[in-house]
Enzyme design. Sequence first.
Site, PDB file in Angstrom:
ATOM      1  N   ARG A 160      12.326  -6.950  -1.007  1.00 55.78           N
ATOM      2  CA  ARG A 160      11.379  -5.893  -1.340  1.00 55.78           C
ATOM      3  C   ARG A 160      10.822  -5.192  -0.099  1.00 55.78           C
ATOM      4  O   ARG A 160      10.620  -3.994  -0.097  1.00 55.78           O
ATOM      5  CB  ARG A 160      10.226  -6.467  -2.184  1.00 55.78           C
ATOM      6  CG  ARG A 160       9.260  -5.382  -2.607  1.00 55.78           C
ATOM      7  CD  ARG A 160       8.518  -5.746  -3.833  1.00 55.78           C
ATOM      8  NE  ARG A 160       7.536  -6.777  -3.560  1.00 55.78           N
ATOM      9  CZ  ARG A 160       6.605  -7.137  -4.444  1.00 55.78           C
ATOM     10  NH1 ARG A 160       6.558  -6.578  -5.615  1.00 55.78           N
ATOM     11  NH2 ARG A 160       5.740  -8.075  -4.139  1.00 55.78           N
ATOM     12  N   HIS A 215      -2.420   6.167 -15.914  1.00 57.10           N
ATOM     13  CA  HIS A 215      -2.079   5.107 -16.880  1.00 57.10           C
ATOM     14  C   HIS A 215      -2.515   5.550 -18.279  1.00 57.10           C
ATOM     15  O   HIS A 215      -3.625   6.075 -18.444  1.00 57.10           O
ATOM     16  CB  HIS A 215      -2.804   3.810 -16.482  1.00 57.10           C
ATOM     17  CG  HIS A 215      -2.488   2.667 -17.387  1.00 57.10           C
ATOM     18  ND1 HIS A 215      -1.300   1.964 -17.316  1.00 57.10           N
ATOM     19  CD2 HIS A 215      -3.188   2.114 -18.414  1.00 57.10           C
ATOM     20  CE1 HIS A 215      -1.292   1.024 -18.251  1.00 57.10           C
ATOM     21  NE2 HIS A 215      -2.423   1.089 -18.922  1.00 57.10           N
ATOM     22  N   GLU A 244      -3.112  13.607 -20.017  1.00 52.07           N
ATOM     23  CA  GLU A 244      -2.671  13.186 -18.679  1.00 52.07           C
ATOM     24  C   GLU A 244      -2.393  14.406 -17.809  1.00 52.07           C
ATOM     25  O   GLU A 244      -2.772  14.466 -16.636  1.00 52.07           O
ATOM     26  CB  GLU A 244      -1.406  12.322 -18.780  1.00 52.07           C
ATOM     27  CG  GLU A 244      -1.627  10.992 -19.467  1.00 52.07           C
ATOM     28  CD  GLU A 244      -0.392  10.100 -19.436  1.00 52.07           C
ATOM     29  OE1 GLU A 244       0.377  10.148 -18.465  1.00 52.07           O
ATOM     30  OE2 GLU A 244      -0.191   9.342 -20.403  1.00 52.07           O
ATOM     31  N   GLU A 292      -4.553  -4.060  -5.647  1.00 48.70           N
ATOM     32  CA  GLU A 292      -3.476  -5.044  -5.707  1.00 48.70           C
ATOM     33  C   GLU A 292      -3.123  -5.508  -7.119  1.00 48.70           C
ATOM     34  O   GLU A 292      -1.954  -5.646  -7.464  1.00 48.70           O
ATOM     35  CB  GLU A 292      -3.884  -6.229  -4.840  1.00 48.70           C
ATOM     36  CG  GLU A 292      -2.728  -7.040  -4.349  1.00 48.70           C
ATOM     37  CD  GLU A 292      -3.214  -8.227  -3.566  1.00 48.70           C
ATOM     38  OE1 GLU A 292      -2.778  -9.325  -3.878  1.00 48.70           O
ATOM     39  OE2 GLU A 292      -4.067  -8.047  -2.663  1.00 48.70           O
ATOM     40  N   ASN A 321       4.408  14.319 -16.008  1.00 50.02           N
ATOM     41  CA  ASN A 321       3.224  14.405 -15.128  1.00 50.02           C
ATOM     42  C   ASN A 321       3.589  15.079 -13.806  1.00 50.02           C
ATOM     43  O   ASN A 321       2.801  15.862 -13.273  1.00 50.02           O
ATOM     44  CB  ASN A 321       2.637  13.015 -14.873  1.00 50.02           C
ATOM     45  CG  ASN A 321       1.739  12.573 -16.009  1.00 50.02           C
ATOM     46  OD1 ASN A 321       0.641  13.112 -16.176  1.00 50.02           O
ATOM     47  ND2 ASN A 321       2.212  11.629 -16.823  1.00 50.02           N
ATOM     48  N   VAL A 380      -2.442  -5.452 -11.090  1.00 47.42           N
ATOM     49  CA  VAL A 380      -1.787  -4.432 -11.913  1.00 47.42           C
ATOM     50  C   VAL A 380      -2.814  -3.575 -12.656  1.00 47.42           C
ATOM     51  O   VAL A 380      -3.754  -4.098 -13.263  1.00 47.42           O
ATOM     52  CB  VAL A 380      -0.853  -5.110 -12.950  1.00 47.42           C
ATOM     53  CG1 VAL A 380      -0.219  -4.062 -13.859  1.00 47.42           C
ATOM     54  CG2 VAL A 380       0.208  -5.907 -12.243  1.00 47.42           C
ATOM     55  N   ASP A 381      -2.623  -2.263 -12.608  1.00 46.21           N
ATOM     56  CA  ASP A 381      -3.471  -1.304 -13.316  1.00 46.21           C
ATOM     57  C   ASP A 381      -4.964  -1.528 -13.049  1.00 46.21           C
ATOM     58  O   ASP A 381      -5.798  -1.474 -13.960  1.00 46.21           O
ATOM     59  CB  ASP A 381      -3.174  -1.330 -14.828  1.00 46.21           C
ATOM     60  CG  ASP A 381      -1.754  -0.858 -15.123  1.00 46.21           C
ATOM     61  OD1 ASP A 381      -1.261   0.022 -14.407  1.00 46.21           O
ATOM     62  OD2 ASP A 381      -1.135  -1.394 -16.053  1.00 46.21           O
ATOM     63  N   MET A 412       7.751   2.974 -12.371  1.00 44.55           N
ATOM     64  CA  MET A 412       7.722   1.699 -13.094  1.00 44.55           C
ATOM     65  C   MET A 412       8.063   0.511 -12.195  1.00 44.55           C
ATOM     66  O   MET A 412       8.861  -0.352 -12.558  1.00 44.55           O
ATOM     67  CB  MET A 412       8.703   1.753 -14.278  1.00 44.55           C
ATOM     68  CG  MET A 412       8.385   2.844 -15.273  1.00 44.55           C
ATOM     69  SD  MET A 412       6.749   2.674 -15.976  1.00 44.55           S
ATOM     70  CE  MET A 412       7.042   1.314 -17.094  1.00 44.55           C
TER      71      MET A 412
HETATM   72  C1  GRF Z   1       2.865   8.311 -18.572  1.00 43.13           C
HETATM   73  O1  GRF Z   1       2.426   7.951 -19.841  1.00 43.13           O
HETATM   74  C2  GRF Z   1       2.028   7.649 -17.510  1.00 43.13           C
HETATM   75  O2  GRF Z   1       0.697   7.501 -17.878  1.00 43.13           O
HETATM   76  C3  GRF Z   1       2.677   6.303 -17.370  1.00 43.13           C
HETATM   77  O3  GRF Z   1       4.063   6.550 -17.501  1.00 43.13           O
HETATM   78  C4  GRF Z   1       4.254   7.733 -18.287  1.00 43.13           C
HETATM   79  C5  GRF Z   1       5.082   8.660 -17.469  1.00 43.13           C
HETATM   80  O4  GRF Z   1       5.422   9.831 -18.180  1.00 43.13           O
HETATM   81  N1  GRF Z   1       2.318   5.678 -16.123  1.00 43.13           N
HETATM   82  P1  GRF Z   1       6.115  11.029 -17.409  1.00 43.13           P
HETATM   83  O5  GRF Z   1       7.342  10.475 -16.713  1.00 43.13           O
HETATM   84  O6  GRF Z   1       5.146  11.611 -16.462  1.00 43.13           O
HETATM   85  O7  GRF Z   1       6.503  12.014 -18.512  1.00 43.13           O
END
Ligand code: GRF
Length: 214
Positions: free
Chosen positions: A66, A110, A175, A143, A15, A145-146, A91
Site C-alpha cells: 500500500r 458521504h 451532494e 483516520e 460529484n 472510517v467516515d 472507494m
Molecule cells: C456518492 O454517493 C458519494 O457520497 C459516495 O460515493 C458516491 C459517489 O457517486 N462517497 P459519484 O461517483 O460521485 O456519482
Amino acid sequence: MALNLAVMISGEGSNLQALINACSQDSFPARIQIVISNKENVRGLERAKNAGIKNLIISSKQYSIRETFEEKIDNCITQANAELVCLAGFMQLFSAQFIKKWHNKIINIHPSLLPAYKGLNVQARAVKDGALFSGCTVHFVHEKVDSGPIIIQAAVPILQDDTAEILKQRILKQEHLIYPMAIRWIAENRVRIEGDRVKINGIKMTENVIINPS
Ligand code: GRF
C-alpha cells in the site's frame, strides 16, 4: 489565487461533474488540477477527459504494498500542486500515515448524515431500518472510517415507498449542491477546525445545515 484541487474517484463521477461545473465558473475560487481514479474505464474518467482535466489511473493492484500505491498518489497530487484532496466516491481507504501527511487537507462526501450510517450501502440500510431522514455530509477525513470534522450536511426525507435507489438519487442531488459549497468556504479560508467541530467565518446561521424536501 484559486485553490488547487485533486479529485479522487472510483466510478460514476457525478460529484466530480458537480465540481467540474462549479470550477468552470470564473467566480468559483478553486480549480481541479488532477483527477485520479483507482479503477479503469469508469465514467468519471470520461468526465475529466471531456473537461480537459489531467487524469490518470492509479490502481492498488499495480502495487504489491500500500505504501507504494500511496506514494504514487502522493507524488502525483504533489506534482499537480494540489492543496486540497477531494474524495468523490473514492472507494479505497488511506493509511493513517497518508492521512497524517495530508492532515485536514483531505475531504470526503458521504451519503448519510454522519455520524449515523458509516460504511457501505448506507441508503439501503437507512430504508431497511425505517429511518425517516437521511442526507449527505462533507467532512474532513480523519483516520477512522467516515469520521472527521463535519463541514456541511443536507438532510432529505425518506418517503414510504422509497427504494434504496430512489433515496440514493434524492441524496445525490443534495451532494452535488453541498460539495462545491464546502470547497468554496475552504478556498475562501473561512473554515477552521476546533477540536472535532468546524467553524465557518461569516456564515449565516443555517447555511451549512440544509433541510431539503426535494
Ligand atoms: C456518492 O454517493 C458519494 O457520497 C459516495 O460515493 C458516491 C459517489 O457517486 N462517497 P459519484 O461517483 O460521485 O456519482
